[in-house]
Motif scaffolding. Structure first.
Motif, PDB file in Angstrom:
ATOM      1  N   ASP A 112      18.367 124.713  30.532  1.00 35.26           N
ATOM      2  CA  ASP A 112      19.122 123.484  30.766  1.00 35.26           C
ATOM      3  C   ASP A 112      18.630 122.902  32.083  1.00 35.26           C
ATOM      4  O   ASP A 112      17.861 123.518  32.813  1.00 35.26           O
ATOM      5  CB  ASP A 112      20.633 123.732  30.786  1.00 35.26           C
ATOM      6  N   LEU A 113      19.081 121.709  32.388  1.00 33.53           N
ATOM      7  CA  LEU A 113      18.510 120.981  33.518  1.00 33.53           C
ATOM      8  C   LEU A 113      18.601 121.749  34.824  1.00 33.53           C
ATOM      9  O   LEU A 113      17.675 121.735  35.633  1.00 33.53           O
ATOM     10  CB  LEU A 113      19.193 119.609  33.660  1.00 33.53           C
ATOM     11  N   TYR A 114      19.720 122.420  35.072  1.00 33.26           N
ATOM     12  CA  TYR A 114      19.891 123.126  36.339  1.00 33.26           C
ATOM     13  C   TYR A 114      20.395 124.541  36.121  1.00 33.26           C
ATOM     14  O   TYR A 114      21.221 125.053  36.855  1.00 33.26           O
ATOM     15  CB  TYR A 114      20.808 122.329  37.272  1.00 33.26           C
ATOM     16  N   GLY A 115      19.851 125.179  35.082  1.00 33.39           N
ATOM     17  CA  GLY A 115      20.210 126.560  34.805  1.00 33.39           C
ATOM     18  C   GLY A 115      19.300 127.526  35.531  1.00 33.39           C
ATOM     19  O   GLY A 115      18.459 127.143  36.355  1.00 33.39           O
ATOM     20  N   LEU A 130      23.627 119.140  43.400  1.00 31.11           N
ATOM     21  CA  LEU A 130      23.601 117.746  43.848  1.00 31.11           C
ATOM     22  C   LEU A 130      22.334 117.034  43.406  1.00 31.11           C
ATOM     23  O   LEU A 130      22.299 115.797  43.329  1.00 31.11           O
ATOM     24  CB  LEU A 130      23.716 117.683  45.374  1.00 31.11           C
ATOM     25  N   LEU A 131      21.272 117.795  43.115  1.00 36.26           N
ATOM     26  CA  LEU A 131      20.046 117.172  42.621  1.00 36.26           C
ATOM     27  C   LEU A 131      20.301 116.441  41.310  1.00 36.26           C
ATOM     28  O   LEU A 131      19.738 115.363  41.056  1.00 36.26           O
ATOM     29  CB  LEU A 131      18.950 118.232  42.424  1.00 36.26           C
ATOM     30  N   ASN A 132      21.142 117.023  40.481  1.00 39.12           N
ATOM     31  CA  ASN A 132      21.478 116.380  39.208  1.00 39.12           C
ATOM     32  C   ASN A 132      22.169 115.047  39.462  1.00 39.12           C
ATOM     33  O   ASN A 132      21.870 114.032  38.809  1.00 39.12           O
ATOM     34  CB  ASN A 132      22.376 117.306  38.383  1.00 39.12           C
ATOM     35  N   VAL A 149      12.232 113.675  42.664  1.00 37.57           N
ATOM     36  CA  VAL A 149      12.627 114.702  43.619  1.00 37.57           C
ATOM     37  C   VAL A 149      11.675 115.889  43.479  1.00 37.57           C
ATOM     38  O   VAL A 149      11.501 116.422  42.383  1.00 37.57           O
ATOM     39  CB  VAL A 149      14.083 115.160  43.411  1.00 37.57           C
ATOM     40  N   LEU A 150      11.051 116.276  44.576  1.00 43.18           N
ATOM     41  CA  LEU A 150      10.128 117.409  44.587  1.00 43.18           C
ATOM     42  C   LEU A 150      10.739 118.554  45.373  1.00 43.18           C
ATOM     43  O   LEU A 150      11.110 118.398  46.536  1.00 43.18           O
ATOM     44  CB  LEU A 150       8.802 117.009  45.230  1.00 43.18           C
ATOM     45  N   HIS A 168      13.136 119.544  50.238  1.00 46.62           N
ATOM     46  CA  HIS A 168      13.055 118.580  49.132  1.00 46.62           C
ATOM     47  C   HIS A 168      12.457 117.273  49.633  1.00 46.62           C
ATOM     48  O   HIS A 168      12.784 116.827  50.736  1.00 46.62           O
ATOM     49  CB  HIS A 168      14.433 118.301  48.530  1.00 46.62           C
ATOM     50  N   PHE A 169      11.588 116.716  48.836  1.00 44.57           N
ATOM     51  CA  PHE A 169      11.071 115.379  49.104  1.00 44.57           C
ATOM     52  C   PHE A 169      11.572 114.434  48.018  1.00 44.57           C
ATOM     53  O   PHE A 169      11.638 114.810  46.840  1.00 44.57           O
ATOM     54  CB  PHE A 169       9.541 115.372  49.116  1.00 44.57           C
TER      55      PHE A 169
END
Length: 830
Positions: free
Chosen positions: A123-126, A673-675, A686-687, A507-508
């Protein structure tokens, strides 16, 4: 000649029994042990750091070409038992749910990646899962951003050209992704066998073929040497650090720290050998004179004593090589927990280098003494005076110093650093000699006000002025090197590590549009996320330098710097960033604000061979923009903050299309929070650079541990120098003790006067060492490592005190028997 060799061997045995050669032998063993062990260990560290950094490319080497790589190249790699993986990169539009998105497509074979792992999740942030190969045929992996842009979920199909492919995983990390801002389109990873069925690749398509290569380093080196001459201007072969400016910067700094530590160790060992070799020559003047009385010719004297040094050198160098190999194996075992992978086997070349370097150092510094031995007149048996060194012998000493400098360069491979240490040492040596002369002169002024042991001790220093000046100079230089190693291990390493604080940006955020700058600042501030600033980026290519087309500056396009073959990220700013430092020129002021000037990064300026006042013309959005260089900056690439090769003042390129970039720190607990960022700002990228940060921290830790290991050998070499310096002046002190004991001086009085003399000698030498350390460290901090220099007040306070105590302790060992002997026995001893 054979008889002379045998005589030399017998005399060597006698000298060894008498204890004459122990200091020289021990100095040479320490020198060779130091050079070989440091060389072996640094070579292993360098290899493991390079292998670890290769994980950012997914291979040790990557060959990149716009055309398919020839089968001849692949076959040659396989013949060298090298492993290869193939990938194909291009841009194309992905379609899903009537949404269209330009993406960066990377097609890989089943062998990719050769190093490290691909990280995916369900999943996206699993939670992340490590995979040893890419997607199977018919499946693709997408970065999280594409899911929101295409409004899809896992299990959905996307359309790529003429082919429908199933989305089977979320791509979190691709080890073969070079860390740059060139490819800002979101990535799709697919199987290379599906490319043909998409129908996208046609004649004239803009493609990038890449072949990853791993295997034994010797085989990789052979492959590079064979391939390099065959590459054209559009092809290049990359090593492990080229995927990241931050990792490359950390690697370069790490090598400089290790090279500097190794260099100082070689220098200190050379001083120890020089003092011991000079002592060896002085102790054999009478013996050489006696041989001359018996009819020995000058060539016989040279052969006899050269054979002694040869035998001694071979034995000492052999022992040093064995101890060096064994010690680095022990240290490597003790430090294995500091490294993320097993250290590669040690190469034997540092053993050969150390053995040869030891012999060269021994004979270079012994040559002046040998030449004096052959020219000793027979009358030396009756007269105890010798003429001072001739100019030719001083010239030979100069050659000896050049030899040790050559060895330092050979051992370190850092010419600029070697020259800087050489010039710094010469300047410090001259300064220390002048200062020591002043200190002796001051001592004469305060002498009348002293009494007892203090007066006697100071008189000894003044009476033997020249000898004590040279002794202070030798001790000062040796202690200076010890202090420099201490500063490297503690202050310099601490400052380097502090440049990457605990909450350094990980993070960039790139591809921020102009109308999103303020909203994203507000979002980050609202969520207590500290940003390092938001900076504009404009794409531009260098087309002219000083009005001359870049293609006309060279007849061979292969010689063009990579920065001239691609677009650069240009920016504008009214103030210089905190992690940048002006090294030449000035920043813009009211008079230069808004005028066509630029600030250029020092590395790029050096590669392009340009300086302040030179003009550069850029192609920006099909328009030419020219500007002159106003200043040159050093950039701390491993600070993980937005940095730029070229910066304009405000008002020059503001009207061109621009995107913005920022960086921030986000803890693992707040990754969700990236999501929210991607949902609220779907067009940005976002890198996550946690892996790169961990690699840089790992390099710092490895370098710090290695320098701590180097300090042990430098300390041993330093003790030998101090012991040799003490022993070189013992005869003079014995003679003084004879006179004082004959005149009725008590043992306690002699002991106090000796302690006073050595305490003063140690304190003055320590003071000289601190001065020299500050001089050299200033240039190291500002010119080599781009750090702000500050005086080390604790060194001024404790350095002379520590060295005074150290010299006193060593002197107690050497003078412990003199005060116990009667005047008659002392006279016989001398």
């Amino acid at each position: 000649m054979l008889n002379e060799f045998r005589l030399g061997a017998r005399l060597l045995k006698r000298d060894w029994t008498a204890g004459e050669l122990k200091v020289l032998l021990f100095a040479l063993i320490i020198a060779v042990t130091s050079m070989t062990s440091i060389g072996l260990f640094i070579k292993r560290i360098d290899n493991v750091m390079l292998d670890q950094s290769g994980e950012f490319l997914g291979a040790n080497l990557v060959l990149q070409s716009p055309k398919k790589i020839s089968s001849e190249t692949i076959d040659y790699a396989h013949n060298l038992n090298l492993n290869t993986s193939h990938s194909l990169n291009f841009s194309s539009v992905i379609v899903a749910n009537n949404n269209f998105q330009l993406s960066h497509i990377k097609a890989v074979d089943k062998h990719y990646p050769l190093l490290s792992h691909i990280k995916t999740s369900n999943d996206l942030y699993g939670n992340e899962t490590q995979r040893n190969s890419g997607p199977i045929a018919g499946e693709v992996w997408l970065v999280p951003r594409l899911f929101s842009l295409l409004d899809i979920k896992l299990g959905d199909t996307i359309e790529l050209g003429e082919r429908l492919l199933t989305v089977s995983a979320v791509l979190k990390h691709d080890p073969g992704q070079a860390f740059s801002f060139m490819s800002i389109a979101p990535k799709l990873l697919m199987n290379i066998n599906d490319v043909e069925s998409t129908g996208i690749v046609q004649p004239g398509s803009r493609l990038t073929y890449m072949v990853g290569i791993t295997g034994k380093k010797s085989n990789r080196t052979t492959f590079e040497k064979w391939l390099s001459p065959k590459l054209n201007a559009s092809q290049k072969i990359m090593g492990g650090t080229e995927g990241s400016e931050a990792v490359n910067s950390a690697m370069e700094k790490g090598k400089q720290y290790l090279s500097l530590a190794s260099m100082l160790s070689v220098m200190l060992s050379g001083i120890a050998i020089a003092i011991a070799a000079n002592r060896y020559g002085e102790r054999h003047y009478n013996q050489a004179a006696l041989m001359r009385c018996m009819g020995a010719q000058q060539k016989n004297i040279i052969r006899i004593f050269s054979s002694q040094l040869l035998i001694l050198g071979v034995i000492a160098c052999g022992i040093g090589c064995l101890l060096g190999y064994a010690s680095q194996q022990i240290i490597a075992t003790l430090l294995k927990d500091f490294f993320n992978s097993t250290l590669p086997a040690a190469s034997l070349s540092p053993l050969f280098n150390g053995f040869i370097s030891g012999l060269i150092t021994l004979f270079c510094f012994s040559l002046p003494s040998l030449l004096r031995l052959k020219s000793i007149p027979p009358l030396k048996v009756l007269r105890d005076d010798l003429a001072p060194l001739s100019l030719s012998l001083w010239f030979i000493y100069g050659l000896a110093i050049l030899c040790i400098v050559g060895i330092m360069w050979w051992q370190s491979g850092e010419l600029q650093l070697t020259i800087m240490v050489l010039l710094g040492s010469i300047a410090c040596g001259a300064a220390l000699f002048i200062i020591s002369t002043l200190l002796v002169a001051i001592s004469k002024l305060i002498l009348p006000g002293l009494s007892g042991p203090w007066k006697i001790g100071l008189q000894q220093i003044i009476r033997h002025k020249k000898q004590n000046q040279l002794q202070m100079l030798a001790l000062g230089l040796s202690l200076m090197i010890l202090m420099l190693i201490f500063l490297i291990r503690n202050d310099l390493m601490m400052r380097w590590q502090n440049q990457l604080p605990e909450q350094a940006p990980n993070h960039f955020v790139i591809n921020i549009q102009n109308d999103e700058v303020e909203p994203i600042k507000t979002f980050l501030q609202k969520n207590n996320i500290k940003t390092e600033g938001v900076y504009p980026m404009v794409r531009g290519r260098i087309i002219k330098i000083n009005g001359v087309d870049i293609l006309d500056r060279t007849t061979n396009n292969k010689k063009l710097d990579q920065s001239l073959k691609r677009e650069l990220n240009l920016s504008w700013n009214n103030s210089i960033q905190a992690n940048n430092q002006i090294i030449s020129g000035t920043w813009w002021n009211k008079d230069t604000q808004g005028k066509p000037y630029i600030s250029i990064e020092s590395g790029l300026a050096k590669r392009l061979n340009i300086d302040i006042g030179d003009s550069i013309t850029f192609n920006v959005a099909d328009q030419e923009v020219s500007a002159s260089i106003l200043n040159i900056r050093s950039v701390q690439w491993d600070s993980f903050q937005p940095n730029f090769f070229i910066i304009f003042p405000d008002g020059i390129i503001n009207d061109f299309p621009a995107t913005y970039i920022s960086s921030f720190y986000l803890s693992s607990e707040n990754k969700q929070l990236l999501n929210n960022i991607i949902i609220k700002f779907p067009t940005i990228t976002v890198l996550e650079i946690d892996d790169i940060m961990n690699q840089v921290k790992s390099i710092m830790q490895q370098v710090s541990s290695t320098i701590g290991y180097v300090m042990l050998f430098v300390l041993f070499a330093g003790i030998v120098v101090l012991a040799a310096a003490m022993q070189s002046s013992m005869e003079v002190r014995i003679q003084s003790a004879v006179i004082m004991r004959t005149l009725g001086a008590r043992k306690s009085f002699l002991q106090r006067s000796h302690l006073t003399e050595f305490a003063l000698l140690g304190y003055l030498s320590g003071l000289l060492a601190v001065i020299g350390t500050e001089i050299i460290s200033y240039f190291l901090y500002t010119k080599i490592f781009s750090l702000n220099f500050e005086l080390h007040f604790m060194l001024w306070l404790y350095g002379p005190l520590f060295t005074s105590i150290l010299i006193v302790l060593i002197s107690l060992f050497y003078t412990r028997d003199i005060t116990k002997l009667s005047p008659t026995k002392v006279l016989r001893y001398t």
